[in-house]
Write an enzyme that holds these catalytic residues in place. Structure first.
Site, mmCIF file in Angstrom:
data_model
loop_
_atom_site.group_PDB
_atom_site.id
_atom_site.type_symbol
_atom_site.label_atom_id
_atom_site.label_comp_id
_atom_site.label_asym_id
_atom_site.label_seq_id
_atom_site.Cartn_x
_atom_site.Cartn_y
_atom_site.Cartn_z
ATOM 1 N N TYR A 144 0.864 -1.190 0.000
ATOM 2 C CA TYR A 144 0.000 0.000 0.000
ATOM 3 C C TYR A 144 0.895 1.234 0.000
ATOM 4 C CZ TYR A 144 -3.453 3.437 1.640
ATOM 5 O OH TYR A 144 -4.278 4.534 1.768
ATOM 6 N N ASP A 238 9.508 2.863 -0.633
ATOM 7 C CA ASP A 238 8.462 3.556 0.120
ATOM 8 C C ASP A 238 8.676 3.258 1.605
ATOM 9 O OD1 ASP A 238 6.303 4.685 1.288
ATOM 10 O OD2 ASP A 238 4.788 3.575 0.149
ATOM 11 N N LYS A 266 4.845 9.408 8.392
ATOM 12 C CA LYS A 266 4.654 8.855 9.744
ATOM 13 C C LYS A 266 5.678 9.388 10.751
ATOM 14 C CE LYS A 266 2.082 4.903 8.004
ATOM 15 N NZ LYS A 266 0.722 4.824 8.423
#
Ligand SMILES: Cc1ncc(COP(=O)(O)O)c(C=O)c1O
Ligand SMILES: N[C@H](C=O)CCC(=O)O
Length: 424
Positions: A144, A238, A266
């Protein structure tokens, strides 16, 4: 454990907000029941509006590596906030945070701040296409990378949990530009590179997958990813989830990766909305205003997000023992969970890298998306609610990673294992 006020809020929210939530995974669709409305956090714990306390393994889905409400992070944000919230102009804290990113990721020569991981991956892919002049991208099944069109193709996380891994609303013509391969299938990747390598702008991948549950990359898969560069394909790691979490230099440091571009989020924002993409100068110089690849953001580089990110990274950088602590507590939790589940005769596989962990309810190994899907999701529901009702807040889907913070320790592991014994 009663939650009448959360239940009332959730009912009311459903009348005003789709599904009552601002992001689908929060709606507890995979596990049923009502999500607690969390209003306070401290260290490893959170409290809901009903006054219940939970040991938190969600940690806002990863950013809070230092735990909730770390006093030094809050103090820095408060101090910066006194000067105003946002200016839409350059700010000294952006420079400081950019230097920290470069210190952690030596391959990053220039870095651009954005406000979400989705923006970071979307912008990195636009850049890769602009740089190479090619249209195709490669992603892996169950990975994702946020909700940009073209990345919502066989995606993990909430898309997988809700059974819509390929979202409605993504034009087919656009989805066709995304080639989807199996994670950890090195030979499959090599084959596609041989056939279509020269049409591919970039490969984007989660270096340790968190969004199909935790999947660990094989050495050969990582090798095959790097071979892509022989075809002029840019490699995009990523690290929105893994960056500054698995090590100060993320998975790139841990596995010795050499990506052309890295995406971060994050932990980078320490709990406020900051994300970034960065890489080789020659590639990053194509970004506006230096180059023709446009990307912008009203709140990009926002001073509050820069402040919380910077305070978080300073704490992590100053004390490498924190990563050793995360590893030790992670190992202790993994061993304890395995011991209890084995003793109770529950088939399981635990995948863990540092402070990211998933319990799959199936015999292992679990290395691919297909193997992850073999997990017994009905059993997971009971595991989840068994823990929640005993005050342990685990991610409400089996296709997510549980996170540890530096505030988690022996006591929290013991509390979790006790809850699991009770639940089983
Ligand atoms: C690996 C990865 N990339 C990208 C994203 C998108 O980040 P955001 O939710 O901040 O848009 C996420 C999480 O959502 C993620 O885990
Ligand atoms: N797995 C997702 C990000 O990492 C969970 C966050 C979300 O989608 O709200």
């Amino acid at each position: 454990m009663e939650r009448p006020i959360s239940e009332a809020y959730f009912q009311e929210a459903g009348r005003h907000i789709p599904g009552g939530v601002s992001s689908p995974v929060r709606a507890f669709k995979a596990v049923g029941g009502t999500p607690p409305y969390l209003v306070r956090g401290e260290g490893a714990y959170v409290w809901d509006v009903d006054g219940n306390r939970y040991l938190d393994y969600v940690l806002s889905w990863g950013p809070l590596i230092l735990g909730h409400a770390h006093p030094r992070v809050l103090a820095r944000v408060r101090e910066v906030m006194e000067g105003g919230l946002t200016f839409g102009a350059p700010h000294p804290l952006e420079v400081a945070l950019a230097k920290k990113v470069k210190a952690a990721y030596p391959g990053v020569e220039l870095v651009r701040f954005v406000s979400s991981g989705t923006e970071a991956t979307m912008s990195a892919l636009r850049l890769a296409r602009g740089y190479t002049g090619r249209d195709l991208i490669v992603k892996f099944r169950g990975n994702y990378h946020g909700h940009a069109d073209g990345l919502l193709v066989e995606a993990g996380s909430g898309a997988l949990t809700l059974g819509v891994p390929s979202s409605a609303g993504v034009p087919e013509a656009y989805a066709r530009l995304t080639l989807v391969l199996e994670y950890n299938d090195a030979e499959g990747l090599r084959e596609v590179l041989r056939r279509r390598g020269e049409e591919i702008a970039a490969i984007i991948f989660e270096p340790v997958v968190g969004n199909a549950g935790v999947l660990v990359p094989t050495e050969d898969f990582l090798k095959a990813l790097h071979e892509a560069r022989e075809f002029g394909v840019l490699l995009i790691a990523d690290e929105v989830m893994t960056g500054f979490r698995l090590a100060f230099g993320g998975a790139t440091e841990l596995f010795g990766l050499k990506p052309d571009l890295v995406t971060l989020g994050k932990v980078l924002g320490g709990g406020l909305p900051a994300a970034a993409y960065g890489g080789r100068r020659e590639v990053m110089e194509r970004v506006a205003p230096l180059g023709p690849v446009y990307q912008a953001g009203t709140l990009s580089g926002n001073p509050l997000a820069m402040a919380s990110g910077l305070a978080t990274l300073e704490i992590l950088e100053a004390d490498p023992g924190l990563y050793a602590h995360l590893e030790a507590v992670g190992a202790r939790l993994e061993a304890g969970l395995r011991e209890v589940l084995t003793r109770k005769g529950v088939p399981h596989t635990i995948n863990r890298v540092g402070s990211m962990l998933t319990v799959f309810f199936t015999e292992g190994p679990v290395r691919t998306f297909a193997e992850a899907r073999r997990t017994d999701t009905e059993l997971f529901k009971r595991f989840f609610h068994g823990l929640l009702s005993r005050g342990v807040y685990w991610p409400p889907s089996n296709f997510e990673a549980a996170f540890l913070s530096t505030a988690h320790g022996e006591e929290e592991v013991a509390r979790t294992l006790e809850a699991l014994e009770g639940a089983l």
